[in-house]
Write an enzyme that holds these catalytic residues in place. Sequence first.
Site, PDB file in Angstrom:
ATOM      1  N   TYR A 129       0.820  -1.215   0.000  1.00  0.00           N
ATOM      2  CA  TYR A 129       0.000   0.000   0.000  1.00  0.00           C
ATOM      3  C   TYR A 129       0.851   1.260   0.000  1.00  0.00           C
ATOM      4  CZ  TYR A 129      -4.034  -2.961   0.390  1.00  0.00           C
ATOM      5  OH  TYR A 129      -4.991  -3.912   0.117  1.00  0.00           O
TER       6      TYR A 129
ATOM      7  N   ARG B 276       1.232   1.925  -3.598  1.00  0.00           N
ATOM      8  CA  ARG B 276       0.000   2.490  -4.160  1.00  0.00           C
ATOM      9  C   ARG B 276      -0.116   3.968  -3.779  1.00  0.00           C
ATOM     10  NH1 ARG B 276       0.840  -1.798  -4.938  1.00  0.00           N
ATOM     11  NH2 ARG B 276       1.711  -0.776  -6.749  1.00  0.00           N
TER      12      ARG B 276
ATOM     13  N   VAL C  38      -9.999   3.614  -4.005  1.00  0.00           N
ATOM     14  CA  VAL C  38      -9.423   4.081  -2.735  1.00  0.00           C
ATOM     15  C   VAL C  38      -8.547   5.316  -2.945  1.00  0.00           C
ATOM     16  CG1 VAL C  38      -9.526   1.804  -1.662  1.00  0.00           C
ATOM     17  CG2 VAL C  38      -7.469   2.460  -2.931  1.00  0.00           C
ATOM     18  N   ASP C  39      -8.482   5.825  -4.172  1.00  0.00           N
ATOM     19  CA  ASP C  39      -7.720   7.047  -4.436  1.00  0.00           C
ATOM     20  C   ASP C  39      -8.567   8.275  -4.102  1.00  0.00           C
ATOM     21  OD1 ASP C  39      -9.252   7.937  -6.887  1.00  0.00           O
ATOM     22  OD2 ASP C  39      -8.516   6.021  -7.643  1.00  0.00           O
TER      23      ASP C  39
ATOM     24  N   HIS D 138     -14.667   1.187  -0.171  1.00  0.00           N
ATOM     25  CA  HIS D 138     -13.583   0.255   0.138  1.00  0.00           C
ATOM     26  C   HIS D 138     -12.408   0.905   0.854  1.00  0.00           C
ATOM     27  CE1 HIS D 138     -15.252  -2.344  -3.374  1.00  0.00           C
ATOM     28  NE2 HIS D 138     -15.932  -2.492  -2.262  1.00  0.00           N
TER      29      HIS D 138
END
Length: 229
Positions: free
Chosen positions: A53, A56, A88-89, A104
């Site tokens: 993550y 990401r 999730v951005d 999410h």
Amino acid sequence: MKKLVVLTGAGISAESGIKTFRDSDGLWEGHDVQEVATPEGFRKNPALVLEFYNQRRRQLHDVEPNAGHFILAELENHFDVHIVTQNVDNLHERAGSTKVLHLHGELLKVRSTRDEHHILDWTTDLVLGDTDKNGHQLRPHIVWFGEAVPALEEAIDLAEQADFFAVVGTSLQVYPAAGLLHYAQPNVPVFYIDPKPAIIYDLRNPLEVISEPASTGMVVLKERLLAKS
């Protein structure tokens, strides 16, 4: 002002350079999803999950919203727009959308492994040893496979109140998000934008499929909505 509820998925972010959730080989950035997106994976190898993550999160700093995001933000001038996103951005927010519900979770937030309500903003790397005020390890604020979706009830409420419902950039394969359009009232028009749209079964609503990427499909959607408003 009429309420427009929009369910967005990986396809809209893909046009900004964020890879879709899983490649055709079933891997996510070279990892088995069970390794990096489940509570079991985190317990087995927390350092791997945190670094996954972190990558990401770093990527998110290098991408920008695209035309699809900006058109959704512009539609707030004409409609009461509520975005329910599987992403999730933060590209919707950066484009100017003001009502975004993340089903999410969010990459730029973390939470305590002991108290799920203890959530912090987080823009840098998260590593082992980063803890809450009580010394409990922090984890990504992401809904992993096998975990409950806390925002689902709010999303269902929005779907039930919609005057227009749009689905943008999602294969409609990930549940429970994929079932949200079935909560729209029977007379509510549904628009589905995706270059490879899935077949939608048992839909009671008038449906228009726009088989285009999000950026160009949103141009068509804007025209359709303004004509109906």
